[in-house]
Design an enzyme around this catalytic site. Structure first.
Site, mmCIF file in Angstrom:
data_model
loop_
_atom_site.group_PDB
_atom_site.id
_atom_site.type_symbol
_atom_site.label_atom_id
_atom_site.label_comp_id
_atom_site.label_asym_id
_atom_site.label_seq_id
_atom_site.Cartn_x
_atom_site.Cartn_y
_atom_site.Cartn_z
ATOM 1 N N GLU A 84 101.102 96.390 -26.434
ATOM 2 C CA GLU A 84 100.832 95.997 -25.206
ATOM 3 C C GLU A 84 102.274 96.684 -24.411
ATOM 4 O O GLU A 84 101.792 97.109 -23.247
ATOM 5 C CB GLU A 84 100.873 94.625 -25.021
ATOM 6 C CG GLU A 84 99.973 94.167 -23.860
ATOM 7 C CD GLU A 84 99.620 92.809 -23.777
ATOM 8 O OE1 GLU A 84 98.704 92.300 -24.601
ATOM 9 O OE2 GLU A 84 100.469 91.955 -23.093
ATOM 10 N N LYS A 115 90.548 91.352 -17.936
ATOM 11 C CA LYS A 115 90.315 90.059 -17.099
ATOM 12 C C LYS A 115 89.161 90.176 -16.239
ATOM 13 O O LYS A 115 88.489 89.386 -15.809
ATOM 14 C CB LYS A 115 91.532 89.594 -16.764
ATOM 15 C CG LYS A 115 92.602 88.993 -17.848
ATOM 16 C CD LYS A 115 94.060 88.373 -17.327
ATOM 17 C CE LYS A 115 94.925 87.970 -18.488
ATOM 18 N NZ LYS A 115 96.119 87.393 -17.937
ATOM 19 N N GLU A 136 89.724 82.571 -20.494
ATOM 20 C CA GLU A 136 89.716 81.850 -21.658
ATOM 21 C C GLU A 136 90.096 80.659 -21.832
ATOM 22 O O GLU A 136 89.826 79.538 -22.078
ATOM 23 C CB GLU A 136 90.311 82.792 -23.001
ATOM 24 C CG GLU A 136 89.454 84.121 -23.061
ATOM 25 C CD GLU A 136 90.095 85.235 -22.352
ATOM 26 O OE1 GLU A 136 90.575 85.153 -21.382
ATOM 27 O OE2 GLU A 136 89.773 86.476 -22.936
ATOM 28 N N HIS A 143 97.483 94.622 -53.245
ATOM 29 C CA HIS A 143 96.353 94.691 -53.896
ATOM 30 C C HIS A 143 95.366 95.167 -53.071
ATOM 31 O O HIS A 143 93.983 95.162 -53.157
ATOM 32 C CB HIS A 143 95.941 93.440 -54.420
ATOM 33 C CG HIS A 143 97.023 92.981 -55.419
ATOM 34 N ND1 HIS A 143 96.862 92.943 -57.033
ATOM 35 C CD2 HIS A 143 98.332 92.202 -55.214
ATOM 36 C CE1 HIS A 143 98.216 92.769 -57.393
ATOM 37 N NE2 HIS A 143 98.911 92.341 -56.376
ATOM 38 N N GLY A 160 104.535 87.657 -20.555
ATOM 39 C CA GLY A 160 103.850 87.113 -21.491
ATOM 40 C C GLY A 160 104.262 87.267 -22.913
ATOM 41 O O GLY A 160 104.728 86.177 -23.511
ATOM 42 N N ARG A 161 104.292 88.413 -23.404
ATOM 43 C CA ARG A 161 104.444 88.613 -24.770
ATOM 44 C C ARG A 161 105.900 88.317 -25.078
ATOM 45 O O ARG A 161 106.234 88.459 -26.342
ATOM 46 C CB ARG A 161 104.083 89.940 -25.246
ATOM 47 C CG ARG A 161 104.651 91.155 -24.466
ATOM 48 C CD ARG A 161 103.698 92.306 -24.558
ATOM 49 N NE ARG A 161 104.114 93.459 -23.607
ATOM 50 C CZ ARG A 161 103.571 93.517 -22.226
ATOM 51 N NH1 ARG A 161 102.765 92.528 -21.817
ATOM 52 N NH2 ARG A 161 103.887 94.587 -21.557
ATOM 53 N N LYS A 218 100.749 81.449 -18.232
ATOM 54 C CA LYS A 218 101.644 81.723 -17.081
ATOM 55 C C LYS A 218 100.933 81.721 -15.713
ATOM 56 O O LYS A 218 101.477 81.063 -14.637
ATOM 57 C CB LYS A 218 101.986 82.947 -17.390
ATOM 58 C CG LYS A 218 103.064 83.619 -16.417
ATOM 59 C CD LYS A 218 103.636 84.931 -17.028
ATOM 60 C CE LYS A 218 104.482 85.807 -15.865
ATOM 61 N NZ LYS A 218 105.070 87.262 -16.378
HETATM 62 C C1 G6Q Z 1 101.141 89.216 -22.110
HETATM 63 C C2 G6Q Z 1 99.969 89.486 -21.629
HETATM 64 C C3 G6Q Z 1 98.820 88.723 -22.084
HETATM 65 C C4 G6Q Z 1 98.991 87.266 -21.265
HETATM 66 C C5 G6Q Z 1 97.604 86.679 -21.550
HETATM 67 C C6 G6Q Z 1 97.733 84.983 -21.196
HETATM 68 O O1 G6Q Z 1 102.310 90.015 -22.137
HETATM 69 O O2 G6Q Z 1 100.133 89.816 -20.354
HETATM 70 O O3 G6Q Z 1 98.640 88.861 -23.253
HETATM 71 O O4 G6Q Z 1 99.981 86.672 -22.059
HETATM 72 O O5 G6Q Z 1 96.579 87.299 -21.124
HETATM 73 O O6 G6Q Z 1 98.138 85.316 -19.692
HETATM 74 P P1 G6Q Z 1 98.471 83.700 -19.091
HETATM 75 O O7 G6Q Z 1 99.532 83.104 -19.901
HETATM 76 O O8 G6Q Z 1 98.592 84.157 -17.898
HETATM 77 O O9 G6Q Z 1 97.080 82.865 -19.267
#
Ligand code: G6Q
Length: 536
Positions: A349, A500, A208, A380, A263-264, A202
């Site tokens: 989250e 971050k 990462e 199990h 994001g989620r 986003k």
């Molecule tokens: C989701 C969070 C988090 C995010 C990641 C990746 O709701 O904000 O999990 O999706 O940190 O972020 P970017 O899409 O900006 O790389």
């Protein structure tokens, strides 16, 4: 009643009067009375510690939280993500009404939503049909999604879940971890000339993702011997056009979304591009339709018959009434193997908050610790604790009546296990039943099961793009309802933002000529030990 939590006390009084076993004995119609259908899913919630009075009181708790108003605020684009000053409109992404208008700051977002969906469809078909070629003219056979968190968990989960609808000649990989092993092992499995990288971020600034994307780019350029190759092998999914261009991706190959998609909650946005390439645009639209059906149910059904609301209220009964600390999701479907991990982020989250909307400490227990594994594997392993441990762990069992892979009677066995577990958890086994079975007296205490363990059972006819979409929306809205009742902001994530930032300072100390020594004694020691091991 001024304090809405008194409704929970009222619910608890009714709930604690009888065990689940007694409740079933009292009412032969109980199973029917406490079941619901919506968007291709059947929910049996009769194996809970509830009667009509409990549910009525819980519904009053929802009403006293102004839930109806809050739902409308979300669907109509009000900026309910106050701390980030954003609307929360993942529902607009799957709004299948061709005439729908959803306004943010006076602008209808639907034309842009439809345009990106169209752009994704055209691109996905090009890749699927071999029209989109790599730098050397070869067809794409490998798709690597590079993203993390919300830009990874949804695509991974759905890609596995919809494998039966996937184009098998294409292979999909998901690189998320900044651990170089993740990328290295993926690159060993693909051929550069036939690989498409989707950089899904986003913000396009996440450490990462950007580190992995840069490394993948360097690998590709090295393998194909030209920087020009990047244009044919990298596309981006992002809200940040400038950063995408700086990375070297032509913005014509960027699939956009908007700041009002968390994001989620972003799987039904362009973040689902890898899924669309896998299952094709037609199936992807069915996936969105499934979401939408659940959205419509959620927005219109009365709370007592509203699947997400009922699940949310039951969750609150156990977490805030009975003190249950965790909550278990058990899909009896191998294709849903990553669904619990996906839900973990969605729920924990969103509602892992301890400050209410006024910035004050919350008055209740907020989001539960969520976990789970596919059945029957879990049986199990950790089910022992659910059956006979000291923790109360409410569970959702999820099953599909038809399998995509009929092999002898395996599916009957799978489903028999699901149903049997919910039966055993609810009804247990008394000392008398043990003795009647001939259990020696010395073993009776160990072989007795208390029962009265609450479960929900969710069933669909078959796991399809549509039922998967509806299932995800069900849990999204459940989390929303709980957030409203907890009175927390469910759509920010300052804890993630903190992570971050923190690592950046430590990274400097790992690589600098001389570490700053400005951390606590433990962290300084760990940094020193690491540096020594690497001869720094
Ligand atoms: C989701 C969070 C988090 C995010 C990641 C990746 O709701 O904000 O999990 O999706 O940190 O972020 P970017 O899409 O900006 O790389």
């Amino acid at each position: 009643m001024s304090d809405k939590w008194e409704y929970l006390d009222e619910a608890m009084t009714a709930s604690s009067r009888n065990t689940i076993k007694e409740l079933f004995a009292q009412d032969p119609d109980r199973a029917k009375k406490f079941s619901l259908s919506a968007a291709g899913w059947f929910l049996d919630y009769s194996k809970n510690r509830i009667d009509r009075k409990t549910m009525n009181a819980l519904v009053k708790l929802a009403e006293a939280s102004d839930l109806r108003t809050e739902i409308e605020k979300m669907f109509t684009g009000e900026k309910i993500n106050v701390t980030e000053n954003r609307a929360v409109l993942h529902t607009a992404l799957r709004n299948c009404d061709p005439d729908a208008k959803v306004l943010v700051d006076g602008k209808d977002v639907m034309p842009d939503v439809r345009a990106v969906l169209e752009q994704m469809g055209v691109f996905a078909e090009k890749v699927r049909k071999g029209v989109w070629r790599g730098h050397t003219g070869k067809k794409i056979r490998y798709v690597v999604n590079i993203g993390i968190g919300g830009s990874d968990l949804g695509p991974v989960m759905a890609n596995i879940a919809l494998t039966p609808y996937s184009k098998r000649s294409l292979k999909f990989f998901f690189v998320s971890n900044v651990d170089s092993t993740h990328l290295a092992e993926t690159l060993r499995s693909v051929k550069a000339a036939e690989t498409l990288f989707i950089v899904a971020s986003k913000t396009f600034t996440t450490q990462e993702t950007m580190s992995n994307a840069e490394a993948a780019k360097a690998w590709l350029v090295d393998k194909l011997g030209s920087k020009d190759a990047v244009a044919k092998h990298f596309v981006a999914v992002s809200t940040a056009a400038k950063e995408v261009a700086e990375f070297g991706i032509d913005t014509a190959n960027m699939f956009g979304f908007w700041d009002w998609v968390g994001g989620r909650y972003s799987l039904p946005s362009a973040i689902g591009l890898s899924l669309m390439i896998a299952i094709g645009p037609a199936n992807y639209r069915k996936f969105l339709r499934g979401y939408w059906k659940m959205d419509c149910h959620f927005r219109t059904a009365p709370f007592g018959k509203n699947m997400p609301v009922v699940l949310a209220l039951l969750g609150i009964l156990y977490s805030n009434g009975y003190g249950a600390e965790s909550y278990c999701v058990l899909p009896y479907d191998q294709y849903l193997s990553r669904f619990p991990a996906y839900l973990q982020q969605m729920d924990m989250e969103s509602n892992g908050k301890s400050v209410d909307k006024d910035g004050k400490p919350v008055e209740c227990v907020t989001g539960p610790i969520e976990w789970g594994e596919p059945g029957t594997n879990g049986q199990h392993s950790f089910y022992q604790l659910i059956h006979q441990g000291t923790h109360l762990i409410p569970c959702d069992f999820i099953g599909c009546c038809q399998t995509h892979n009929p092999i002898s009677d395996l599916h009957d066995k799978l489903m028999a296990n699901l149903f049997a577990q919910t039966e055993a958890l609810a009804f247990g086994k008394t000392e008398e039943e043990c003795r009647a079975e001939g259990v020696p007296e010395s073993l009776v205490p160990f072989k007795t099961f208390e029962g009265n363990k609450p479960t929900n059972t969710l069933l669909c006819d078959k796991l399809t793009p549509e039922t998967l979409g509806a299932l995800i929306a069900l849990y999204e809205h459940k989390v929303f309802v709980q957030g409203v009742i907890f009175n927390v902001y469910s759509y920010d994530q300052w804890g993630v933002q903190l992570g971050k930032v923190l690592a950046k300072g430590v990274l400097k100390d790992l690589t600098a000529e001389k570490p700053s020594g400005r951390h606590d004694a433990s962290t300084n020691q760990l940094i020193a030990r690491y540096r020594k091991a690497l001869g720094r």
